[in-house]
Design an enzyme around this catalytic site. Structure first.
Site, short mmCIF file in Angstrom:
data_model
loop_
_atom_site.label_atom_id
_atom_site.label_comp_id
_atom_site.label_asym_id
_atom_site.label_seq_id
_atom_site.Cartn_x
_atom_site.Cartn_y
_atom_site.Cartn_z
N THR A 44 0.84 -1.19 0.00
CA THR A 44 0.00 0.00 0.00
C THR A 44 0.88 1.24 0.00
O THR A 44 0.62 2.22 -0.70
CB THR A 44 -0.91 0.01 1.24
OG1 THR A 44 -1.54 -1.26 1.35
CG2 THR A 44 -1.96 1.08 1.11
N ASP A 95 -4.38 -3.16 -7.31
CA ASP A 95 -3.97 -3.81 -6.07
C ASP A 95 -4.64 -5.19 -5.98
O ASP A 95 -5.65 -5.43 -6.63
CB ASP A 95 -4.42 -2.94 -4.89
CG ASP A 95 -3.76 -3.37 -3.60
OD1 ASP A 95 -2.83 -4.20 -3.65
OD2 ASP A 95 -4.16 -2.87 -2.54
N GLU A 96 -4.10 -6.09 -5.17
CA GLU A 96 -4.69 -7.42 -4.96
C GLU A 96 -4.98 -8.12 -6.28
O GLU A 96 -6.06 -8.68 -6.49
CB GLU A 96 -6.00 -7.31 -4.14
CG GLU A 96 -5.87 -6.56 -2.84
CD GLU A 96 -5.42 -7.42 -1.68
OE1 GLU A 96 -4.95 -8.55 -1.92
OE2 GLU A 96 -5.51 -6.95 -0.54
N GLN A 136 -1.91 -15.19 -1.42
CA GLN A 136 -3.04 -14.59 -0.72
C GLN A 136 -4.32 -14.62 -1.54
O GLN A 136 -5.26 -13.88 -1.27
CB GLN A 136 -2.71 -13.15 -0.33
CG GLN A 136 -1.66 -13.06 0.75
CD GLN A 136 -1.49 -11.65 1.25
OE1 GLN A 136 -2.36 -11.10 1.89
NE2 GLN A 136 -0.35 -11.06 0.94
N ARG A 161 -1.73 -11.56 9.39
CA ARG A 161 -2.39 -10.35 9.90
C ARG A 161 -1.71 -9.89 11.19
O ARG A 161 -1.86 -8.76 11.61
CB ARG A 161 -3.88 -10.58 10.21
CG ARG A 161 -4.78 -10.98 9.08
CD ARG A 161 -4.65 -10.10 7.88
NE ARG A 161 -3.74 -10.71 6.92
CZ ARG A 161 -3.14 -10.06 5.94
NH1 ARG A 161 -3.34 -8.77 5.79
NH2 ARG A 161 -2.33 -10.67 5.11
#
Length: 705
Positions: free
Chosen positions: A35, A219-220, A250, A594
């Site tokens: 990010t 993103d992602e 992920q 996380r």
DNA sequence: AAGGTTAATGTTTAG
DNA sequence: CATTAACCTT
């Protein structure tokens, strides 16, 4: 922290940042500062003189969108087009959908529940059984996620397998599409597909956007599906400056069409893709990263990469074998309490689980310990009955063709219009939409006229006022004049709840109005449909209780993973499929990564679920973690040595004793269990609670009268 | 058409 | 257990 400072980036990040031209693929491990890289890159482009108008950034969730917008604004004071795929498509479609035959910009976005209802009706028409529906949905999703043609899709299927149902499924898919078309309605998948269709059939429109977006960032990327991939490819076809960030480890949405192979497709479809790898992790301690690396290396479908950090080893993982789900909840609550007393804040904690069903138990534990928490995942704002109805009312003003919404509210408040009346009205309307018929002069001769005349009058009068009133004023008027508010008035808890929901709806309208450039009811409805309760996850002052899917992209100082048992995590069905098991493992990887400082892994020996108590086997993932230095939990739930030996406990407390508890305040013991462990205590302010006398920090209070 | 009772049935879930 | 759809009664 959020200042623009390129020197705060590491070498790999910088290299990726400076490579502004061409197609760039960054494989970024969890917590590797992607990010940060994305926001810095945007600012760097702006600094180089690129206009914010010419940049497009796409994120996976609304939360990520908001965060990135905020950060970019903070770092370089600019607003630009940052959004999710879906809201990007809504925006494009609201400008250009007129170019697609039969649609107009006031289209309604329909939720899954609506889709299900429509399919149910269609199935009935074909005299097919209800339980065909999941199969139809699976086909429909397959078609839409890949952007296929219905006929071609079933043609291919028929080649592989002879199944006489395929003909039905094909017809049903077409009927469904036609129904949406007639209603000027789009489902979530359509938002993407219709945009793709628009680009493919109107080269001029595509050109307009592709020309505009000189730089595109995604993103992602591992969680994009084929349609999203095609959209990006088209949008970047003019300038070919595409920057994607992803991590195949992920990818946790492949059951929904996400395809991390897009990472490899990219390298095939664009020549000369520059790739960068980010493996340095800034989030977690060494111990936590080791767990993550250990578990994910059991997957085969991945590129080799390994996270590292310069952080300290930190605390080892704590594995807690709970007796049952109550013990699990108790352990979580007590650990949180203990850590809070050491200085942690409630928002530092995430209680994660594979399935929503586990949240209830934890909830009870947290409630008993008066730990403030919020549950995320599961429910959507617009799914609440009251909200649904109000939104349906609003929708028929924006999109008069929206019969799905009309039928939802035609008998709310009650007007004596039931199933049969609706059928008759549809017949009377002939090939018109029902609302159009109600508004026509012909309706005056209908036998339902008296029942619906007031509704029609109100609709006509409000419709005329729609463009002169502000959105929020209009919504209030609709609520009042159709008598919707009266339906919710009452003194019971349910009514109060409902009114609360209506209030929050009004609040969200006002909020929207404040932020929007050109507020309109249509735009409000579109954006509320794309909202979810996870948009505000990790709220200050609250423990986040969530599914792992809901915490994608977030970080917490302390993470609990519950239900680490075969059948729950991994899910039972995953045992039959290698790829599904790998997805479960990726989910485990996401859950672990996380955590910043502490991780607690919990499995219960016995679990009560679906009305049955089962003995649970511990999850294979626990073994794969390869924990060498097994740390004993400092805190126990009810599964303490004393408790399991089932001896009686001598607490020194008696029924009738006045006591003081740090959190709950003063109270009086009203009952003590036979074994002496559990006391029911009536607290002055917080009601009656059951506490374990061997564990709860209770003080005896002497009466001084 | 409304309300109450019984039976069935339990993947994950963003937008 | 808890939710929800289906069914039945008025």
């Amino acid at each position: 922290m959020n200042r623009y400072d390129i020197n705060s980036l590491n070498e790999q990040q910088k290299e990726a940042l400076f490579q502004t031209e061409g197609v760039v693929l960054v494989t970024a491990g969890a917590g590797s500062g992607k990010t940060r890289l994305l926001t810095h890159r945007i600012c760097y482009l702006l600094e180089k003189g690129v206009s914010p108008f010419n940049i497009l950034a796409i994120t996976f969730t609304n939360k990520a969108t908001n965060e990135m917008k905020e950060r970019v604004l903070q770092m370089c004071g600019k607003h630009l087009w940052i959004s999710t795929f879906h809201s990007m498509c809504v925006r494009i479609l609201r400008e250009k959908i007129d170019l697609l035959d039969g649609f107009d910009k006031n289209f309604t976005i329909i939720a899954e529940a609506d889709r299900d209802r429509i399919l149910k009706d269609i199935l009935k028409k074909y005299n097919l059984d209800e339980d065909e529906r999941p199969r139809v949905i699976a086909h429909l999703e397959n078609i839409k996620n890949k952007g296929l043609d219905i006929t071609e899709y079933f043609c291919e299927l028929k080649k592989i397998e002879k199944n006489k149902m395929y003909k039905f499924y094909e017809d049903i898919c077409y009927d469904y599409e036609e129904y949406l078309h007639k209603n000027n309605a789009l489902d979530f998948d359509d938002l993407l597909n219709r945009t793709l269709e628009l680009f493919l059939t109107n080269k001029k429109v595509l050109q307009e956007y592709a020309q505009r977006f000189e730089y595109i960032l995604v993103d992602e990327f591992q969680d994009t599906n084929l349609v999203q991939y095609k959209l990006i490819k088209l949008l970047s076809s003019v300038h070919k400056n595409l920057f994607v960030v992803g991590d195949e480890d992920q990818c946790i949405y492949s059951w929904r069409g996400a395809n991390f192979q897009n990472i490899f497709n990219l390298q095939k479809d664009f020549k000369d893709v520059k790739t960068f790898k980010l493996e340095r992790n800034y989030r977690s301690t060494k111990n936590i990263l080791t767990l993550a690396n250990n578990v994910i290396q059991n997957n085969n479908e991945r590129m080799k990469k390994s996270l590292w950090t310069e952080k300290d080893a930190g605390d080892g993982p704590v594995v807690y074998n709970a007796f049952d789900e109550r013990d699990e909840a108790l352990f979580v609550s007590k650990t949180i309490e203990e850590l809070v007393s050491e200085g942690y804040s409630y928002s530092d904690f995430a209680v994660l689980m594979r399935i929503n069903a586990l949240s209830r138990n934890v909830e009870e534990g947290l409630l008993a310990y008066q730990i403030p928490y919020k549950i995320y995942g599961g429910f959507k704002f617009y799914e609440r009955a009251e909200i649904k109805n109000v939104l349906a009312y609003l929708s028929i003003f924006v999109n008069p063709k929206d019969e799905i919404s009309l039928l939802k509210i035609i008998n709310f408040p009650r007007r004596g219009i039931g199933e049969i009346a609706i059928k008759n009205l549809q017949e009377e309307a002939n090939d018109k939409q029902v609302l159009e018929y109600l508004l026509s002069d012909k309706f005056k001769f209908s036998k339902y006229f008296s029942k619906l005349s007031k509704f029609v009058e109100t609709y006509k009068s409000l419709s005329a006022q729609m463009n002169t009133l502000s959105v929020s004023d209009f919504v209030s008027k609709v609520l009042k004049e159709f008598g919707i508010l009266n339906e919710f008035v009452g003194r019971d808890e349910e009514s109060i709840n409902r009114m609360g929901n209506i209030d929050s709806l009004l609040l969200s309208v006002e909020e929207y109005e404040k932020d929007a450039e050109n507020p309109s009811l249509g735009e409000y409805l579109a954006q509320i449909m794309l909202k979810s309760d996870s948009d505000e996850i990790q709220e200050n002052g609250f423990v986040s209780v969530a599914t792992i899917h809901a915490v994608k992209g977030l970080e917490f100082k302390v993470v609990f993973i519950l239900g680490l048992e075969e059948g729950i995590f991994p899910l039972a069905r995953a045992s039959f499929s290698v790829s599904e098991m790998e997805e479960e493992r990726r989910l485990m990887y996401v859950a672990i990564t996380r955590a910043e400082e502490k991780i607690f892994l919990i499995h219960a020996s016995k679990r009560y679920m679906y009305g049955k108590s089962n003995f649970q086997k511990e999850s294979r993932f626990l073994g794969e973690l390869n924990i060498v230095d097994k740390k004993k939990p400092k805190i126990f739930g009810i599964n303490t040595k004393q408790a399991s030996e089932s001896e009686n406990f001598e607490s020194g407390f008696e029924v009738g004793d006045k006591v003081f508890h740090m959190r709950f305040g003063f109270g009086q013991i009203v009952n003590i269990s036979d074994d002496g462990f559990v006391a029911d205590i009536k607290f002055e302010n917080t009601g009656t609670k059951s506490l374990m006398l061997n564990l709860a920090n209770l003080e005896k209070v002497e009466e001084d009268e």
